[in-house]
Design a protein around this motif. Sequence first.
Motif, PDB file in Angstrom:
ATOM      1  N   ALA A  30       0.983  -1.261   0.094  1.00 41.45           N
ATOM      2  CA  ALA A  30      -0.125   0.115   0.080  1.00 41.45           C
ATOM      3  C   ALA A  30       0.817   1.150   0.032  1.00 41.45           C
ATOM      4  N   PHE A  31       2.216   1.148   0.405  1.00 38.46           N
ATOM      5  CA  PHE A  31       3.138   2.391   0.282  1.00 38.46           C
ATOM      6  C   PHE A  31       3.460   2.947  -0.927  1.00 38.46           C
ATOM      7  N   HIS A  32       3.057   3.995  -1.098  1.00 33.85           N
ATOM      8  CA  HIS A  32       3.584   4.753  -2.376  1.00 33.85           C
ATOM      9  C   HIS A  32       4.405   6.216  -1.945  1.00 33.85           C
ATOM     10  N   ALA A  33       5.745   6.029  -2.120  1.00 37.84           N
ATOM     11  CA  ALA A  33       6.715   7.268  -1.620  1.00 37.84           C
ATOM     12  C   ALA A  33       6.189   8.423  -2.243  1.00 37.84           C
ATOM     13  N   GLU A  34       5.616   8.494  -3.348  1.00 38.86           N
ATOM     14  CA  GLU A  34       5.531   9.902  -4.002  1.00 38.86           C
ATOM     15  C   GLU A  34       4.143  10.438  -3.276  1.00 38.86           C
ATOM     16  N   GLN A  35       3.265   9.822  -2.631  1.00 33.90           N
ATOM     17  CA  GLN A  35       2.311  10.406  -2.152  1.00 33.90           C
ATOM     18  C   GLN A  35       2.662  11.273  -0.727  1.00 33.90           C
ATOM     19  N   ASN A  36       3.968  11.050  -0.399  1.00 33.00           N
ATOM     20  CA  ASN A  36       4.498  11.881   0.866  1.00 33.00           C
ATOM     21  C   ASN A  36       4.880  13.105   0.357  1.00 33.00           C
ATOM     22  N   GLY A  37       4.880  13.361  -1.007  1.00 32.06           N
ATOM     23  CA  GLY A  37       5.773  14.801  -1.484  1.00 32.06           C
ATOM     24  C   GLY A  37       6.952  14.153  -2.290  1.00 32.06           C
ATOM     25  N   MET A  38       7.587  15.091  -3.013  1.00 30.80           N
ATOM     26  CA  MET A  38       8.621  15.076  -3.807  1.00 30.80           C
ATOM     27  C   MET A  38       9.580  15.820  -3.481  1.00 30.80           C
ATOM     28  N   GLU A  39       9.484  16.750  -2.696  1.00 29.16           N
ATOM     29  CA  GLU A  39      10.351  17.779  -2.280  1.00 29.16           C
ATOM     30  C   GLU A  39      11.106  17.450  -0.777  1.00 29.16           C
ATOM     31  N   TYR A  40      12.302  17.286  -0.718  1.00 24.63           N
ATOM     32  CA  TYR A  40      12.892  17.162   0.595  1.00 24.63           C
ATOM     33  C   TYR A  40      13.750  18.327   0.788  1.00 24.63           C
ATOM     34  N   LYS A  41      13.647  18.686   2.141  1.00 23.34           N
ATOM     35  CA  LYS A  41      14.644  20.028   2.590  1.00 23.34           C
ATOM     36  C   LYS A  41      15.835  19.433   3.322  1.00 23.34           C
ATOM     37  N   VAL A  42      16.265  18.206   3.134  1.00 27.87           N
ATOM     38  CA  VAL A  42      17.592  17.707   3.586  1.00 27.87           C
ATOM     39  C   VAL A  42      18.109  16.806   2.413  1.00 27.87           C
ATOM     40  N   PRO A  43      19.346  16.587   2.419  1.00 24.76           N
ATOM     41  CA  PRO A  43      19.944  15.525   1.472  1.00 24.76           C
ATOM     42  C   PRO A  43      19.239  14.318   1.515  1.00 24.76           C
ATOM     43  N   VAL A  44      19.385  13.645   0.391  1.00 25.38           N
ATOM     44  CA  VAL A  44      18.619  12.105   0.265  1.00 25.38           C
ATOM     45  C   VAL A  44      19.829  11.455  -0.142  1.00 25.38           C
ATOM     46  N   HIS A  45      19.830  10.210   0.337  1.00 27.80           N
ATOM     47  CA  HIS A  45      20.856   9.338  -0.470  1.00 27.80           C
ATOM     48  C   HIS A  45      20.380   8.048  -0.216  1.00 27.80           C
ATOM     49  N   PHE A  46      20.341   7.117  -1.400  1.00 28.33           N
ATOM     50  CA  PHE A  46      19.772   6.040  -1.479  1.00 28.33           C
ATOM     51  C   PHE A  46      20.748   4.956  -1.672  1.00 28.33           C
ATOM     52  N   ILE A  47      20.795   3.852  -0.890  1.00 29.32           N
ATOM     53  CA  ILE A  47      21.777   2.837  -0.856  1.00 29.32           C
ATOM     54  C   ILE A  47      20.849   1.467  -1.425  1.00 29.32           C
ATOM     55  N   SER A  48      21.560   1.024  -2.564  1.00 31.20           N
ATOM     56  CA  SER A  48      20.762  -0.317  -3.072  1.00 31.20           C
ATOM     57  C   SER A  48      21.672  -1.380  -3.547  1.00 31.20           C
ATOM     58  N   GLY A  49      21.061  -2.683  -3.496  1.00 31.98           N
ATOM     59  CA  GLY A  49      22.043  -3.519  -3.888  1.00 31.98           C
ATOM     60  C   GLY A  49      21.849  -3.860  -5.526  1.00 31.98           C
ATOM     61  N   SER A  50      23.036  -4.056  -6.049  1.00 35.11           N
ATOM     62  CA  SER A  50      22.983  -3.903  -7.772  1.00 35.11           C
ATOM     63  C   SER A  50      22.242  -5.159  -8.309  1.00 35.11           C
ATOM     64  N   ASP A  51      21.704  -6.100  -7.554  1.00 31.42           N
ATOM     65  CA  ASP A  51      20.724  -7.382  -8.066  1.00 31.42           C
ATOM     66  C   ASP A  51      19.442  -7.373  -7.155  1.00 31.42           C
ATOM     67  N   ASP A  52      19.329  -6.123  -6.432  1.00 28.81           N
ATOM     68  CA  ASP A  52      17.791  -6.251  -5.719  1.00 28.81           C
ATOM     69  C   ASP A  52      16.973  -6.369  -6.605  1.00 28.81           C
ATOM     70  N   TRP A  53      16.158  -7.313  -6.632  1.00 32.09           N
ATOM     71  CA  TRP A  53      14.887  -7.732  -7.293  1.00 32.09           C
ATOM     72  C   TRP A  53      13.519  -7.231  -6.760  1.00 32.09           C
ATOM     73  N   ILE A  54      13.480  -6.823  -5.522  1.00 29.45           N
ATOM     74  CA  ILE A  54      12.442  -6.073  -4.946  1.00 29.45           C
ATOM     75  C   ILE A  54      12.109  -4.830  -5.197  1.00 29.45           C
ATOM     76  N   CYS A  55      13.244  -4.030  -5.267  1.00 29.86           N
ATOM     77  CA  CYS A  55      13.197  -2.682  -5.556  1.00 29.86           C
ATOM     78  C   CYS A  55      14.273  -2.212  -6.305  1.00 29.86           C
ATOM     79  N   PRO A  56      14.204  -2.720  -8.088  1.00 32.63           N
ATOM     80  CA  PRO A  56      15.197  -2.487  -8.936  1.00 32.63           C
ATOM     81  C   PRO A  56      16.076  -1.630  -8.957  1.00 32.63           C
ATOM     82  N   VAL A  57      17.150  -1.428  -9.165  1.00 38.84           N
ATOM     83  CA  VAL A  57      18.135  -0.312  -9.302  1.00 38.84           C
ATOM     84  C   VAL A  57      17.494   0.822 -10.362  1.00 38.84           C
ATOM     85  N   ASP A  58      17.053   0.510 -11.580  1.00 39.11           N
ATOM     86  CA  ASP A  58      16.303   1.455 -12.403  1.00 39.11           C
ATOM     87  C   ASP A  58      15.263   2.236 -11.552  1.00 39.11           C
ATOM     88  N   SER A  59      14.368   1.531 -10.775  1.00 45.38           N
ATOM     89  CA  SER A  59      13.359   2.330 -10.050  1.00 45.38           C
ATOM     90  C   SER A  59      14.158   2.979  -9.080  1.00 45.38           C
TER      91      SER A  59
END
Length: 79
Positions: A30-59
């Motif tokens: 049910a979670f949709h990150a974009e529903q929380n807004g797309m503007e952040y006032k702090v730096p944002v850093h994503f860490i992902s596994g290169s082979d993550d099949w649940i949340c693919p790198v392209d996403s």
Amino acid sequence: MDDFRWFLVQLGDMGDYFALNKPLFDYTQAFHAEQNGMEYKVPVHFISGSDDWICPVDSVRDFCNSITAPSKDVTLIEG
């Protein structure tokens, strides 16, 4: 101790596993990150596994590119 009990429950019946994790699965679906807004006032850093099949790198990269933040970056962990 709770983590150990949670781990032991999952070693048993798959029905128990799904029952135990149902709230997490429901929230995740049910979670949709974009529903929380797309503007952040702090730096944002994503860490992902290169082979993550649940949340693919392209996403991850697409989402990173679609947000506004003072700085933003994606770091990949191989494997």
